[in-house]
Design a protein around this motif. Structure first.
Motif, mmCIF file in Angstrom:
data_model
loop_
_atom_site.group_PDB
_atom_site.id
_atom_site.type_symbol
_atom_site.label_atom_id
_atom_site.label_comp_id
_atom_site.label_asym_id
_atom_site.label_seq_id
_atom_site.Cartn_x
_atom_site.Cartn_y
_atom_site.Cartn_z
ATOM 1 N N THR A 427 0.813 -1.215 0.000
ATOM 2 C CA THR A 427 0.000 0.000 0.000
ATOM 3 C C THR A 427 0.851 1.272 0.000
ATOM 4 N N ARG A 428 2.072 1.191 0.568
ATOM 5 C CA ARG A 428 2.918 2.375 0.648
ATOM 6 C C ARG A 428 3.761 2.596 -0.609
ATOM 7 N N THR A 429 3.918 1.575 -1.425
ATOM 8 C CA THR A 429 4.783 1.716 -2.598
ATOM 9 C C THR A 429 4.033 1.653 -3.923
ATOM 10 N N VAL A 430 2.764 1.250 -3.915
ATOM 11 C CA VAL A 430 2.036 1.151 -5.177
ATOM 12 C C VAL A 430 1.734 2.560 -5.707
ATOM 13 N N THR A 431 1.943 2.732 -6.997
ATOM 14 C CA THR A 431 1.641 3.999 -7.672
ATOM 15 C C THR A 431 0.592 3.725 -8.737
ATOM 16 N N LEU A 432 -0.642 4.060 -8.437
ATOM 17 C CA LEU A 432 -1.741 3.749 -9.339
ATOM 18 C C LEU A 432 -1.782 4.731 -10.505
ATOM 19 N N PRO A 433 -2.146 4.245 -11.688
ATOM 20 C CA PRO A 433 -2.353 5.166 -12.818
ATOM 21 C C PRO A 433 -3.482 6.153 -12.500
ATOM 22 N N ASP A 434 -3.466 7.257 -13.190
ATOM 23 C CA ASP A 434 -4.492 8.279 -12.964
ATOM 24 C C ASP A 434 -5.892 7.710 -13.187
ATOM 25 N N HIS A 435 -6.823 8.192 -12.366
ATOM 26 C CA HIS A 435 -8.245 7.845 -12.478
ATOM 27 C C HIS A 435 -8.533 6.376 -12.155
ATOM 28 N N THR A 436 -7.599 5.694 -11.494
ATOM 29 C CA THR A 436 -7.844 4.313 -11.067
ATOM 30 C C THR A 436 -8.571 4.329 -9.728
ATOM 31 N N PRO A 437 -9.603 3.491 -9.535
ATOM 32 C CA PRO A 437 -10.297 3.433 -8.243
ATOM 33 C C PRO A 437 -9.331 3.174 -7.094
ATOM 34 N N ALA A 438 -9.525 3.879 -5.996
ATOM 35 C CA ALA A 438 -8.599 3.795 -4.863
ATOM 36 C C ALA A 438 -8.559 2.413 -4.233
ATOM 37 N N ALA A 439 -9.601 1.619 -4.407
ATOM 38 C CA ALA A 439 -9.639 0.282 -3.803
ATOM 39 C C ALA A 439 -8.486 -0.585 -4.283
ATOM 40 N N ALA A 440 -7.965 -0.323 -5.482
ATOM 41 C CA ALA A 440 -6.867 -1.127 -6.021
ATOM 42 C C ALA A 440 -5.599 -0.992 -5.194
ATOM 43 N N ALA A 441 -5.510 0.052 -4.377
ATOM 44 C CA ALA A 441 -4.328 0.250 -3.538
ATOM 45 C C ALA A 441 -4.367 -0.579 -2.266
ATOM 46 N N ASP A 442 -5.481 -1.263 -1.993
ATOM 47 C CA ASP A 442 -5.594 -2.028 -0.752
ATOM 48 C C ASP A 442 -4.833 -3.343 -0.808
ATOM 49 N N SER A 443 -4.851 -4.017 -1.942
ATOM 50 C CA SER A 443 -4.182 -5.314 -2.077
ATOM 51 C C SER A 443 -4.094 -5.679 -3.549
ATOM 52 N N LEU A 444 -3.272 -6.671 -3.858
ATOM 53 C CA LEU A 444 -3.153 -7.129 -5.234
ATOM 54 C C LEU A 444 -4.446 -7.805 -5.691
ATOM 55 N N ASP A 445 -5.151 -8.468 -4.764
ATOM 56 C CA ASP A 445 -6.454 -9.049 -5.103
ATOM 57 C C ASP A 445 -7.406 -7.965 -5.601
ATOM 58 N N GLU A 446 -7.457 -6.848 -4.876
ATOM 59 C CA GLU A 446 -8.334 -5.755 -5.264
ATOM 60 C C GLU A 446 -7.901 -5.157 -6.605
ATOM 61 N N ALA A 447 -6.600 -5.105 -6.834
ATOM 62 C CA ALA A 447 -6.110 -4.585 -8.113
ATOM 63 C C ALA A 447 -6.565 -5.476 -9.264
ATOM 64 N N HIS A 448 -6.503 -6.798 -9.067
ATOM 65 C CA HIS A 448 -6.983 -7.717 -10.102
ATOM 66 C C HIS A 448 -8.480 -7.538 -10.333
#
Length: 514
Positions: A427-448
């Motif tokens: 959660t501290r090192t992930v850099t999400l692309p712009d306009h990506t839902p914030a939930a994807a930063a919670d875990s890799l499962d959520e990102a998938h």
């Protein structure tokens, strides 16, 4: 008792400990499927895993002492019945909350029969050499079970629904019940005059539950400091109440004078640290193999099974040598070899370290896992022999419980600490692309899950960023596990200035606690 019957008793109790240890890790490969089908969030996932060792650790000491009172054969039979019933409940859980409750129920059965497995070996094998081999095999079954859990989970998920990972326990329970009735020695050693102290087990739970909560809260992206402090305060109160109660009881759940034997103390440390690394590494590695590399559950489980292939021969050999080679050498050396194996695993993980690129086969992790399994398998078998061999016969149940608690606490803290560190680093090192839902930063499962709802041109950058962040957490957690093992090895060598053996004269409990 004939020699053949003695070894069949060992087979029976080993089946019990194999069931218990498999259930510690069988969900590792099933976790992504559970997350999808039950809708479990990151916190629920960790509680699904941790409910089992948490409740077990809280009940084990009481169960061991109760076995000294009512007989270990009876406790083993009751534990099998509870375990089989709880497996059925967990298999058909309709929600994460029910599954967490089912895992806690499973832990009650496990805690009931776990001390009995080792105590029955202590009662059945009177010859010192045979007992050392038997305890080595028993300890190896614990290691092998935790390593085979992901394989079994992956195999079952290839053909059945996720509940099959629990339902498969039922036929094994039925066979073990029949074998125990006809093969195990009677309830020799039962002391009906000994009281049972469930209040002390409650004190342990009061200490453990808020401690685990504090670990999870402290590693969240936005922790609540007051919650962490309050949880730690409650934990300290629970553990202090337990210690004070034990020192004033005529028949305590644990007699602290046992730890005057340095071999027992180091055995407890070695068992706990070995399980810390084993449980944490298997959880992290199976998740990476599935979520980052894309291996199906069975393939991921088979790769992780290399740990068991290293542990099995090393554990049996350590058990056979336990009364010839010092505790210092077996446990300290085992932890050192385990450290080296983990470091090699990190360095040879394709895509996670600079040594090998992402295009290499995941099979490169096998040499490190074999070495880590050999080291930790030897350490655990030697730890079991040190604890059981160093305790007086009338404390067999208590010593078994202490040994089991060290395993459970090791597994619990391994999953809680290393799993939480993995999530925190992600959660501290992930850099999400712009306009990506914030939930994807919670875990890799959520990102998938999030990527599955996006167009391919947006999904791939999200997955690349999430996998990179996960690998940061993967490398950090394995490095932390290696540091912990190395510290334990150094402590073992320094603390044992002499070379005590598990066969040293048992420590008689002091005062009225005898």
């Amino acid at each position: 008792m004939s020699k053949a019957r003695r070894w069949w008793v060992l087979v029976t109790v080993s089946a019990g400990i194999l069931l218990i240890s498999v259930d510690m890790t069988v969900l590792y490969t099933a976790l992504p499927t559970l997350t999808s089908e039950l809708g479990a969030d990151a916190s629920q996932k960790l509680w699904i895993i941790n409910a089992y060792p948490l409740v077990s650790a809280g009940l084990l000491l009481g169960a061991g002492t109760l076995g000294d009172r009512v007989g270990h054969k009876r406790m083993f039979l009751v534990g099998l019945v509870l375990f089989g019933s709880a497996s059925t409940v967990a298999a058909f859980a309709p929600s994460p909350e029910v599954l967490i409750a089912g895992r806690a129920f499973l832990a009650v059965g496990a805690a009931t029969m776990m001390p009995a497995t080792l105590a029955l070996i202590r009662i059945t094998f009177e010859d010192e050499r045979e007992r050392g081999i038997a305890i080595g095999i028993w300890g190896t079954m614990s290691t092998v079970g935790t390593a085979l859990g992901p394989v079994l989970g992956g195999l079952l998920l290839e053909y059945f629904w996720w509940g099959s990972v629990f339902l498969v326990n039922v036929p094994v329970v039925l066979l073990a019940l029949v074998a125990t009735v006809f093969l195990a020695p009677g309830d020799a050693g039962g002391r009906p005059d000994r009281p049972w102290d469930p209040v002390a087990s409650l004190h342990i739970m009061v200490g453990l539950v808020p401690l685990v909560y504090a670990i999870k809260e402290a590693t969240k992206p936005d922790p609540a400091p007051l919650h962490v402090v309050a949880a730690l305060g409650i934990s300290v109160i629970g553990f202090r109440a337990f210690v004070r109660r034990q020192r004033t009881r005529t028949y305590p759940l644990i007699d602290f004078s046992l730890f005057r034997n340095r071999g027992i103390l180091v055995g407890v440390l070695g068992a706990g640290l070995s399980m810390f690394a084993t449980a944490g590494i298997q959880l992290v590695l199976t998740q990476r193999l599935q979520l980052v590399i894309g291996h199906p559950p069975l393939d991921a489980g088979l790769l992780v099974a290399a740990f068991a292939l290293g542990a099995l021969p090393a554990g049996i050999a350590a058990g056979a040598l336990a009364y010839r080679v010092s505790v210092r050498t077996l446990i300290g050396g085992g932890l050192s070899v385990g450290t080296l194996g983990i470091l090699i695993t990190v360095l040879l993980t394709p895509g996670a370290a600079p040594v090998l690129g992402a295009g290499h086969s995941s099979g490169w992790v096998v040499p490190g896992l074999l070495l880590a399994g050999a080291g930790l398998g030897a350490a655990m078998a030697a730890a079991s022999a040190a604890i059981i061999g160093g305790a007086p016969p009338h404390r067999a149940g208590m010593a078994s419980s202490v040994e089991e608690v060290s395993y459970e606490l090791g597994s619990l803290t391994g999953v809680a600490v290393l799993g939480s560190v993995l999530t925190a680093v992600y959660t501290r090192t992930v850099t999400l692309p712009d306009h990506t839902p914030a939930a994807a930063a919670d875990s890799l499962d959520e990102a998938h899950a999030t990527a599955g709802q996006l167009p391919a041109t947006e999904a791939q950058p999200l997955l690349d960023a999430a996998k990179s962040a996960f690998d940061n957490g993967y490398t950090t957690t394995l490095a932390l596990a290696a540091v912990v093992l190395a510290t334990g090895s150094l402590f073992t060598y320094r603390y044992l200035s002499r070379t005590p053996r598990p066969a040293d004269k048992p420590v008689e409990p002091s005062g009225h606690a005898a």
